[in-house]
Design an enzyme around this catalytic site. Sequence first.
Site, short mmCIF file in Angstrom:
data_model
loop_
_atom_site.label_atom_id
_atom_site.label_comp_id
_atom_site.label_asym_id
_atom_site.label_seq_id
_atom_site.Cartn_x
_atom_site.Cartn_y
_atom_site.Cartn_z
N ARG A 94 34.71 42.80 40.80
CA ARG A 94 35.59 41.98 39.95
C ARG A 94 34.79 41.10 39.00
NH1 ARG A 94 39.31 40.88 44.38
NH2 ARG A 94 41.10 42.23 44.14
N GLY A 95 33.69 40.55 39.49
CA GLY A 95 32.86 39.68 38.66
C GLY A 95 32.36 40.39 37.42
#
Length: 350
Positions: free
Chosen positions: A289-290
């Site tokens: 996600r980052g």
Amino acid sequence: MILDNVENLVRPVFPFTAIVGQEEMKLALILNVIDPSIGGVMIMGDRGTGKSTTIRAIADLLPEIEVVSEDPFNSHPSNIELMSEEIKEIFTSKNSLSTTYIKVPMIDLPLGATEDRLCGTIDIEKALKDGVKTFEPGLLAKANRGILYVDEVNLLDDHLVDLLLDSAASGWNTVEREGISIRHPSRFVLVGSGNPEEGELRPQLLDRFGMHAEIRTVKDPTLRVQIVEQRSEFDKNPQKYLQESSIEQNKLKECISNAQMILPSVQIDYDLKVKISEVCSELDVDGLRGDIVTNRAAKAFAAYNNKEQVTKEDIRQTITLCLRHRLRKDPLETIDSGNKVQKVFDEVFN
């Protein structure tokens, strides 16, 4: 005369461009408005630092959106992904849809809200008796294509937070009761705020917010006086204050609209994508996600600055907001202030 009375009944909102300081929070909100797929923003900070005021101000700043008239889900007149099932049937059968323009919905979720209030309810009795699906829309329906704001999100029941995050991630809300199922679009910018002294969010929930902005009480006495004076002027004569701020407000409106238009054409070089992933790897960030959010945020920042190519500086300005809440940390530590992220960024990007 009647119009004047109506104007006076609408509660004026403090202008976004007049808010002093809190640049990190303002930038996070602007980028999420330009690209809602960033995944919302969690704003943590001291009490009385203007969190609610800023969030309401960004909603008031946004251009009006076109919706299908009398549709409770704010359905888009041409984008199937943003239509309710009923509107989709009318659209695919080539029937004409009457439309209207509304302000971007800004929905507050109260702490005491129930699941039914959030998701909506199905009238089982009517369904069994008359064979008709009757759905009473909830806050997730009203927030479609708008902003859903949860103050003190760290005090909200965990199962409600789960429902919120699932809808924010999928863009759809499904309500099932006694074998009857209703599904409707629910795409919104999720904004949560809270005071870290009252407890942190669970790490797995925190990770679902695209960005995390930290705000602090302004220490500079001159700035504090400026903030107090501005608020006093606004309270004394809101209409005059709004008029004085209109040039700056319109400039920012145009800037956001332009950024939304050029966003699809913004490019990011493969080498920069690799370096973003290298930073995430060095910081030991769980999942991907980052990486995804940082890429989206950098593109949105480039579009905001009227560019079609992402640069190293665009990534520098956004990466801390995207990664600081994803770092593994000791349970007794507070969320990293961003120094660690910037340090690794400098090492990787050299």
